[in-house]
Design a protein around this motif. Sequence first.
Motif, PDB file in Angstrom:
ATOM      1  N   TRP A 116       4.121   1.986  -1.199  1.00  0.00           N
ATOM      2  CA  TRP A 116       4.618   1.942  -2.674  1.00  0.00           C
ATOM      3  C   TRP A 116       3.603   2.204  -3.849  1.00  0.00           C
ATOM      4  N   GLY A 117       2.285   1.481  -3.375  1.00  0.00           N
ATOM      5  CA  GLY A 117       1.126   1.791  -4.520  1.00  0.00           C
ATOM      6  C   GLY A 117       0.815   3.011  -4.580  1.00  0.00           C
ATOM      7  N   GLU A 118       0.701   3.646  -3.372  1.00  0.00           N
ATOM      8  CA  GLU A 118       0.184   5.198  -3.251  1.00  0.00           C
ATOM      9  C   GLU A 118       1.054   6.051  -3.750  1.00  0.00           C
ATOM     10  N   LYS A 119       2.541   5.731  -3.414  1.00  0.00           N
ATOM     11  CA  LYS A 119       3.541   6.583  -3.847  1.00  0.00           C
ATOM     12  C   LYS A 119       3.627   6.686  -5.496  1.00  0.00           C
ATOM     13  N   ASN A 163       1.465   5.278  -7.572  1.00  0.00           N
ATOM     14  CA  ASN A 163       0.125   5.282  -8.265  1.00  0.00           C
ATOM     15  C   ASN A 163      -0.026   3.974  -9.204  1.00  0.00           C
ATOM     16  N   LYS A 164       0.251   2.995  -8.321  1.00  0.00           N
ATOM     17  CA  LYS A 164       0.095   1.568  -9.072  1.00  0.00           C
ATOM     18  C   LYS A 164      -0.590   0.713  -8.169  1.00  0.00           C
ATOM     19  N   THR A 165      -1.381  -0.308  -8.734  1.00  0.00           N
ATOM     20  CA  THR A 165      -1.948  -1.439  -8.161  1.00  0.00           C
ATOM     21  C   THR A 165      -1.317  -2.924  -8.594  1.00  0.00           C
ATOM     22  N   THR A 202       0.782  -1.173   0.073  1.00  0.00           N
ATOM     23  CA  THR A 202       0.079   0.061   0.002  1.00  0.00           C
ATOM     24  C   THR A 202       0.822   1.204  -0.029  1.00  0.00           C
TER      25      THR A 202
END
Length: 271
Positions: free
Chosen positions: A224-227, A229-231, A222
């Motif tokens: 790095w996903g937020e940083k 912008n990847k899922t 979560t």
Amino acid sequence: MQTYIVDSFAPQKFKGNPAGVCLLDKPLTDTQMLNIANELGFSETAFTHKVGEVYKIRFFSPSQEIDLCGHATLATAKILFHKKLAAGIIHFKNTNHVDLMVKQDKTSSKLLMEFPAYQVKPMAVSEIPTAMLQALGISEVVNTGFNKEINSFVIEIDSCEKLASLTPDFEKLVQSVTNIDGVAVTAISDKFEYDFESRYFWPWVGTNEDPVTGAMHTFLATYWGEKLNKTELNALQCSARGGLLQIALNEKSTVILKGEAQIMLEGVFYL
């Protein structure tokens, strides 16, 4: 008792994170399980038995019980599928009654684990003990945070080269802070095939460094996903043994961790 050694998150043998797997044929006491984990000496050993349609699972480091362990869950699923004790999908329940689902990938030898997706609470750099940073050998910090479920600090630094070269003073690290389980140090990757890299140090409750840590990626996913912008992310845990994880965040607040596992040894543990 049937006992196995499995290298998890490993595309080949002698890589990834080795775990002990014990298939229980009778109940064991906590002391017995702790002694077995200490005897095997891996960062975690999993103990499992089937209750109805679910496999109860517990994890022990050489020093204490651990609530959640990704690589030992992967290792246990690998054994159950290999021994044809399960097919397709396995549901594990840990001591907190969390449903840990593992299924076989239809197109490869990889296994897919569905775990809860946890958050990292932001922290000011000043809240991280200076003695901890010094023990880790970190002089510059990009970002810091804390994950309550795994009870771990998160420290982002600016270089995966620096990350790989860290040589912590573990005696000073243990003395620098109390009441935590570990610290995840992470950096954006400079390698084309990976999004981020990490290492996990946990001398407070386990071994000095965990080679590959599934539980850590429940919150780094979560973060790095937020940083970024990847899922969907590819992660490298750049310990000495190294480990690879494919990660997917989905809409129901869970994370899919995909990886391979290699069965290394099968034997009988005499009690």
